[in-house]
Design an enzyme around this catalytic site. Structure first.
Site, mmCIF file in Angstrom:
data_model
loop_
_atom_site.group_PDB
_atom_site.id
_atom_site.type_symbol
_atom_site.label_atom_id
_atom_site.label_comp_id
_atom_site.label_asym_id
_atom_site.label_seq_id
_atom_site.Cartn_x
_atom_site.Cartn_y
_atom_site.Cartn_z
ATOM 1 C CE1 TYR A 58 15.752 11.689 44.321
ATOM 2 C CE2 TYR A 58 14.987 13.894 44.906
ATOM 3 C CZ TYR A 58 15.559 13.014 43.998
ATOM 4 O OH TYR A 58 15.944 13.471 42.771
ATOM 5 C CE LYS A 81 20.578 43.904 56.296
ATOM 6 N NZ LYS A 81 21.123 44.412 57.559
HETATM 7 C C1 LIG Z 1 20.205 44.775 58.451
HETATM 8 C C2 LIG Z 1 20.441 45.982 59.270
HETATM 9 C C3 LIG Z 1 19.377 46.661 59.866
HETATM 10 C C4 LIG Z 1 17.968 46.095 59.887
HETATM 11 O O1 LIG Z 1 17.921 45.051 60.837
HETATM 12 P P1 LIG Z 1 16.587 44.211 61.154
HETATM 13 O O2 LIG Z 1 16.981 43.330 62.280
HETATM 14 O O3 LIG Z 1 16.275 43.450 59.913
HETATM 15 O O4 LIG Z 1 15.525 45.188 61.511
HETATM 16 C C5 LIG Z 1 19.657 47.847 60.496
HETATM 17 N N1 LIG Z 1 20.916 48.335 60.572
HETATM 18 C C6 LIG Z 1 21.982 47.691 60.045
HETATM 19 C C7 LIG Z 1 23.339 48.261 60.176
HETATM 20 C C8 LIG Z 1 21.778 46.483 59.385
HETATM 21 O O5 LIG Z 1 22.825 45.820 58.878
#
Ligand SMILES: *Cc1c(COP(=O)(O)O)cnc(C)c1O
Length: 346
Positions: A246, A38
């Site tokens: 800055y 994702k």
């Molecule tokens: C993002 C996510 C993962 C992966 O989690 P990490 O902590 O990045 O390993 C797994 N399962 C679900 C439902 C997620 O939303």
């Protein structure tokens, strides 16, 4: 005319990505090991991550939305799940393609069943109170008639040694055999290290694939994957007593050689790096001087006299150390990296 290469890039270590997945796969025991891709593969580029991990043998991928699933359409990973389920306005796309919704509410379950949607996944809430149907609903017929590939839940505190982990594990385990699901899944990256009884049939690491270290058990196996680099736009000699950047927050204690780099907070290199971030040329350390600008950064290059305009400098970006330094999470450090980087796989 072709657009010239960007003056900033993410150098991405494909061998480290695959090695991290293999390490997590081995730690997952007999469970299959998938990959959360994702947020565009946590900022690395989901298409490249899916291609590389598919070649290594990974089959199960997870995105958040149908738009993210659509960007992977022509790559056709073996198994693709959409974690946020299916809204009414997603249905056309969801019914047309091979990706599965992870049904996350009773409303979504009804919607999918009424449409005759085919194979799906289901998220069960075991205590996080984020997405998912209740354990009671899962056990008492809400899912009847669905063809379920994976019944999953998500750990709220996998990176901590707390009793909530076992409670969530036991709540999911209690659903074994009580639904038609082919597989069950619980563990994210940190959850994999909690032990075999957290692995079920499929694990879902994300951050650890990309170099995040959430627990001591991963520290020896997980390698850095993402290396931000920026080009020197200008070199200048700052005289003792002059200031840089800055609000003139840094004053040169002595004559100092300074390089101005093409990176700033609009690229995700946030203002919290001001005065404390680090860069390097080879193994020579170069300090960030003064405030981070929107698109520019000053570093001291007294240690690297030969560096000139057009040369590239690496920013220190090992995730656990950089999270400690800045107070940002390892997740934010990756997903905040903007769209102006060229993403270059080494
Ligand atoms: C993002 C996510 C993962 C992966 O989690 P990490 O902590 O990045 O390993 C797994 N399962 C679900 C439902 C997620 O939303």
């Amino acid at each position: 005319m072709t657009i010239p290469p960007a003056p900033l890039r993410l150098s991405l270590d494909g061998d480290a990505l695959v090695a991290n997945w293999r390490a997590l796969d081995a730690m997952s025991g007999s469970a299959a090991c998938g990959a959360a891709v994702k947020a565009d593969g946590y900022g690395l580029g989901a298409r490249d991550v899916v291609r590389r991990l598919s070649r290594a043998g990974c089959r199960d991928f997870f995105v958040a939305t149908w738009a993210e699933a659509a960007t992977l359409g022509d790559i056709a990973p073996a198994s693709l799940s959409v974690l946020h389920g299916v809204r009414a306005e997603d249905m056309d796309l969801a019914l047309a393609g091979p990706a599965r919704p992870v049904l996350a509410s009773a409303e979504q379950v009804r919607r999918w069943r009424e449409a005759g949607g085919g194979v799906c996944d289901v998220m069960v809430d075991t205590g996080m109170n984020r997405l998912g149907i209740s354990v009671e609903d899962a056990a008492s017929g809400l899912l009847d008639g669905l063809t379920i590939d994976t019944l999953m839940s998500h750990l709220a505190c996998a990176d901590e040694d707390v009793s909530m982990n076992a409670r969530q594990r036991d709540a999911l385990a209690g659903l074994r055999g009580r639904t038609a699901a082919r597989r069950m899944s619980l563990a994210n990256s940190a959850g994999i290290a909690l032990g075999g009884d957290y692995h079920f049939d499929l694990t879902r690491p994300g951050i650890a694939l990309y170099g995040g270290v959430q627990c001591a058990a991963h520290a020896v196996h997980i390698r850095q994957v993402v290396f931000p680099q920026a080009q020197i736009l200008q070199r200048r000699h700052v005289k003792a007593g002059e200031t840089v950047g800055y609000n003139a927050t840094w004053t040169a204690p002595a004559d100092t050689q300074v390089a101005i780099l093409n990176i700033g907070y609009a690229d995700g290199y946030l203002r919290c790096f001001s005065g404390k971030g680090g860069a390097h040329s080879g193994d020579r350390k170069l300090p960030v001087l003064g405030r981070v600008s929107m698109d520019l950064l000053a570093v001291g290059v007294d240690a690297a006299a030969e560096l000139a305009e057009g040369d590239w400098i690496g920013l220190d970006y090992a995730l656990p150390e950089t999270a400690m330094l800045t107070g940002l999470s390892q997740y934010e450090l990756l997903t905040g990296l903007g769209q102006r980087f060229d993403r270059v796989w080494m």
